[in-house]
Design a protein around this motif. Structure first.
Motif, PDB file in Angstrom:
ATOM      1  N   GLY A  65       1.119  -1.177  -0.453  1.00 49.68           N
ATOM      2  CA  GLY A  65       0.054  -0.418  -0.605  1.00 49.68           C
ATOM      3  C   GLY A  65       0.933   1.672   0.053  1.00 49.68           C
ATOM      4  O   GLY A  65       0.343   2.265  -0.047  1.00 49.68           O
ATOM      5  N   ALA A  66       1.854   1.381  -0.005  1.00 48.67           N
ATOM      6  CA  ALA A  66       2.702   2.493  -0.514  1.00 48.67           C
ATOM      7  C   ALA A  66       3.453   2.634  -1.042  1.00 48.67           C
ATOM      8  O   ALA A  66       2.995   2.058  -2.528  1.00 48.67           O
ATOM      9  CB  ALA A  66       4.407   2.303   0.559  1.00 48.67           C
ATOM     10  N   PHE A  67       2.948   4.105  -1.719  1.00 50.26           N
ATOM     11  CA  PHE A  67       3.206   4.419  -2.940  1.00 50.26           C
ATOM     12  C   PHE A  67       4.365   4.616  -3.289  1.00 50.26           C
ATOM     13  O   PHE A  67       5.853   3.943  -3.042  1.00 50.26           O
ATOM     14  CB  PHE A  67       3.025   5.521  -2.887  1.00 50.26           C
ATOM     15  CG  PHE A  67       2.846   6.380  -4.334  1.00 50.26           C
ATOM     16  CD1 PHE A  67       2.014   7.152  -5.052  1.00 50.26           C
ATOM     17  CD2 PHE A  67       4.530   7.338  -4.392  1.00 50.26           C
ATOM     18  CE1 PHE A  67       2.234   7.311  -6.515  1.00 50.26           C
ATOM     19  CE2 PHE A  67       4.227   8.023  -6.200  1.00 50.26           C
ATOM     20  CZ  PHE A  67       3.535   8.128  -6.842  1.00 50.26           C
ATOM     21  N   THR A  68       4.623   3.176  -4.959  1.00 50.82           N
ATOM     22  CA  THR A  68       5.600   2.708  -5.721  1.00 50.82           C
ATOM     23  C   THR A  68       5.897   3.067  -6.584  1.00 50.82           C
ATOM     24  O   THR A  68       4.954   3.207  -7.572  1.00 50.82           O
ATOM     25  CB  THR A  68       5.003   1.329  -5.690  1.00 50.82           C
ATOM     26  OG1 THR A  68       4.604   0.832  -4.239  1.00 50.82           O
ATOM     27  CG2 THR A  68       6.542   0.684  -5.902  1.00 50.82           C
ATOM     28  N   LEU A  69       7.274   3.199  -6.882  1.00 51.22           N
ATOM     29  CA  LEU A  69       8.004   4.152  -8.065  1.00 51.22           C
ATOM     30  C   LEU A  69       8.871   3.013  -8.326  1.00 51.22           C
ATOM     31  O   LEU A  69       9.634   2.223  -7.824  1.00 51.22           O
ATOM     32  CB  LEU A  69       8.603   5.697  -8.082  1.00 51.22           C
ATOM     33  CG  LEU A  69       7.895   6.737  -8.038  1.00 51.22           C
ATOM     34  CD1 LEU A  69       8.396   7.694  -7.575  1.00 51.22           C
ATOM     35  CD2 LEU A  69       7.211   7.477  -8.656  1.00 51.22           C
ATOM     36  N   THR A  70       8.759   2.803  -9.457  1.00 53.47           N
ATOM     37  CA  THR A  70       9.684   1.993 -10.388  1.00 53.47           C
ATOM     38  C   THR A  70      10.834   2.618 -11.199  1.00 53.47           C
ATOM     39  O   THR A  70      10.064   3.044 -11.844  1.00 53.47           O
ATOM     40  CB  THR A  70       8.984   0.439 -10.987  1.00 53.47           C
ATOM     41  OG1 THR A  70       8.509   0.005 -10.190  1.00 53.47           O
ATOM     42  CG2 THR A  70      10.281  -0.089 -11.426  1.00 53.47           C
ATOM     43  N   VAL A  71      11.131   2.568 -11.317  1.00 53.01           N
ATOM     44  CA  VAL A  71      12.748   3.267 -12.334  1.00 53.01           C
ATOM     45  C   VAL A  71      14.177   2.290 -12.797  1.00 53.01           C
ATOM     46  O   VAL A  71      14.493   1.658 -11.792  1.00 53.01           O
ATOM     47  CB  VAL A  71      12.932   4.098 -11.076  1.00 53.01           C
ATOM     48  CG1 VAL A  71      13.748   4.090  -9.872  1.00 53.01           C
ATOM     49  CG2 VAL A  71      13.358   5.752 -11.382  1.00 53.01           C
ATOM     50  N   ASP A  72      14.585   2.502 -13.478  1.00 55.84           N
ATOM     51  CA  ASP A  72      16.312   2.199 -14.321  1.00 55.84           C
ATOM     52  C   ASP A  72      16.963   2.846 -13.412  1.00 55.84           C
ATOM     53  O   ASP A  72      17.207   4.022 -13.026  1.00 55.84           O
ATOM     54  CB  ASP A  72      15.719   3.042 -15.582  1.00 55.84           C
ATOM     55  CG  ASP A  72      16.784   2.279 -16.164  1.00 55.84           C
ATOM     56  OD1 ASP A  72      18.696   1.515 -15.074  1.00 55.84           O
ATOM     57  OD2 ASP A  72      17.334   2.006 -17.272  1.00 55.84           O
ATOM     58  N   GLY A  73      17.345   1.860 -12.706  1.00 50.28           N
ATOM     59  CA  GLY A  73      18.198   2.538 -11.417  1.00 50.28           C
ATOM     60  C   GLY A  73      19.798   2.753 -11.465  1.00 50.28           C
ATOM     61  O   GLY A  73      20.305   3.158 -11.282  1.00 50.28           O
ATOM     62  N   ASN A  74      19.793   2.505 -13.472  1.00 48.32           N
ATOM     63  CA  ASN A  74      20.709   2.475 -13.625  1.00 48.32           C
ATOM     64  C   ASN A  74      21.233   3.972 -14.869  1.00 48.32           C
ATOM     65  O   ASN A  74      22.089   5.340 -15.508  1.00 48.32           O
ATOM     66  CB  ASN A  74      21.597   1.473 -14.823  1.00 48.32           C
ATOM     67  CG  ASN A  74      22.959   0.572 -14.275  1.00 48.32           C
ATOM     68  OD1 ASN A  74      21.419  -0.203 -12.562  1.00 48.32           O
ATOM     69  ND2 ASN A  74      22.677  -0.420 -14.850  1.00 48.32           N
ATOM     70  N   ASP A  75      19.168   4.472 -14.707  1.00 44.92           N
ATOM     71  CA  ASP A  75      19.178   6.103 -15.243  1.00 44.92           C
ATOM     72  C   ASP A  75      19.773   6.811 -13.474  1.00 44.92           C
ATOM     73  O   ASP A  75      18.453   7.381 -13.136  1.00 44.92           O
ATOM     74  CB  ASP A  75      18.049   5.645 -15.986  1.00 44.92           C
ATOM     75  CG  ASP A  75      18.278   7.177 -16.511  1.00 44.92           C
ATOM     76  OD1 ASP A  75      18.491   8.668 -15.847  1.00 44.92           O
ATOM     77  OD2 ASP A  75      16.703   7.364 -17.334  1.00 44.92           O
ATOM     78  N   ALA A  76      20.807   7.406 -14.017  1.00 41.85           N
ATOM     79  CA  ALA A  76      21.400   8.244 -12.170  1.00 41.85           C
ATOM     80  C   ALA A  76      20.352   9.656 -12.796  1.00 41.85           C
ATOM     81  O   ALA A  76      19.220   9.773 -11.458  1.00 41.85           O
ATOM     82  CB  ALA A  76      22.812   8.929 -12.553  1.00 41.85           C
TER      83      ALA A  76
END
Ligand SMILES: Cc1ncc(C[n+]2csc(CCOP(=O)(O)OP(=O)(O)O)c2C)c(N)n1
Ligand SMILES: [Mg+2]
Length: 318
Positions: A200-211
């Motif tokens: 239930g936490a607001f979740t962001l998924t991001v390309d971790g190699n894109d600073a």
């Protein structure tokens, strides 16, 4: 997510330098390890520098972090010096624990750093508590900690994040989905993706190699926390480019996979991004930093060993 390129030139140059110092400091630590000088192993963040540095970079000076062993970069962003790091790994006087511990298990409350612990997941409830204290005191501060794909299988991860969600605490949990937990890939130890563990936490998924993308997402996460909207689970998709630590030759990792991820190395990617904007880093930066790190490592090697009697105070009560 909205990718607004919010980073300005000064922040980009600072972030790039932090990522480069992280990589070069770890390379120097590996040399010291191979020479038999470090007292423990070295846990690299090669390929993950953006997930440590860009997240910490998005914080304010009064925010607090609790890094894990692969988050050296976040501590350097908060002002820990490479000399302190070398003294710590070599167990010498002047290091953050004065020789009591030989890895990055040290904190610095003055710089907003809660010490890592080996018990994976334990820092989530600890930082939920820190975030609760901020709210109770009416302070506009956020707490940030990191967790690996393996560590997100612990009970403490669920307890801590659930508490933060229910209490709407200003907590950012950075999930480092890096392909392995020791030699175990995620599909052998978790059902589904790491982002499904958000409770239930607001979740962001991001390309971790894109600073810049990591920075942008962390800045958004911080803003949400400051607005009282509750915790954010920020999942960074990345890859562990070395074994669990220097003593692990990662023979269980498909070399093809490593080769694919090498093309996504966050440092040259960020440099290309900066160059596109006319923000090229100084071409002599790497050589200068290497010289400075060598000087710092040599100073640490010259530093005295602690007196045995100095090691027990603060560890055992008398
Ligand atoms: C509660 C707990 N269980 C097991 C361990 C042993 N252990 C140390 S590191 C590690 C793997 C961690 O993998 P992950 O969380 O994916 O982080 P990564 O090493 O990939 O950064 C394990 C199982 C531990 N330190 N704590
Ligand atoms: Mg992992």
């Amino acid at each position: 997510m909205v990718y607004a390129n919010a980073m300005d030139r000064e922040t980009a140059l600072g972030l790039h330098e932090a990522m480069l110092i992280t990589r070069l400091t770890e390379e120097r630590l590996v040399k010291l390890f191979r020479q038999g000088k470090t007292l423990g192993s070295v846990y690299r963040s090669l390929g993950q520098e953006a997930t440590s540095c860009a997240t910490a970079m998005a914080l304010g000076p009064d925010d607090m972090i609790a890094p894990l062993i692969r988050n050296l970069g976040s501590t350097l962003v908060r002002g820990v010096t490479p000399l302190e790091v070398f003294l710590q790994y070599l167990g010498r006087v002047g290091g953050p624990t004065g020789g009591r511990e030989h890895n990055n298990h040290f904190g610095s409350v003055a710089r907003g750093i809660i010490a890592p612990t080996s018990m994976l997941g334990a820092l989530i409830p600890v930082m939920a508590g820190v975030a609760l204290s901020f709210r109770q005191k009416g302070e506009r501060r956020v707490a940030m900690t990191w967790i690996g794909d393996g560590g997100s299988s612990t009970g403490a991860f669920y307890e801590g994040l659930n508490f933060a969600v229910v209490q709407k605490l200003p907590l950012i949990v950075v999930g480092e989905s890096n392909g392995y937990a020791f030699s175990t890939p995620p599909e052998r130890q978790m059902a589904g993706r790491m982002s499904l563990r958000s409770q239930g936490a607001f979740t962001l998924t991001v390309d971790g190699n894109d600073a810049p993308a990591v920075y942008e997402a962390a800045a958004q996460a911080r803003q949400r926390c400051l607005e009282g909207k509750g915790p954010v689970f920020l999942v960074c998709e990345t890859f562990r480019m070395k074994g669990h630590a220097e003593h692990d030759d990662q023979r269980y990792v498909d070399p093809e996979l490593l080769a694919q991820w090498a093309t996504k190395d966050p440092l040259p990617r960020f440099e290309a991004w900066m160059t596109q904007r006319g923000w090229q880093p100084d071409p002599g930066l790497s050589a200068r930093l290497e010289r400075e790190l060598l000087t710092a490592a040599d100073a640490a090697l010259e530093a005295p060993w602690p007196e045995p009697a100095s090691l027990t105070p603060g560890v055992f009560s008398s």
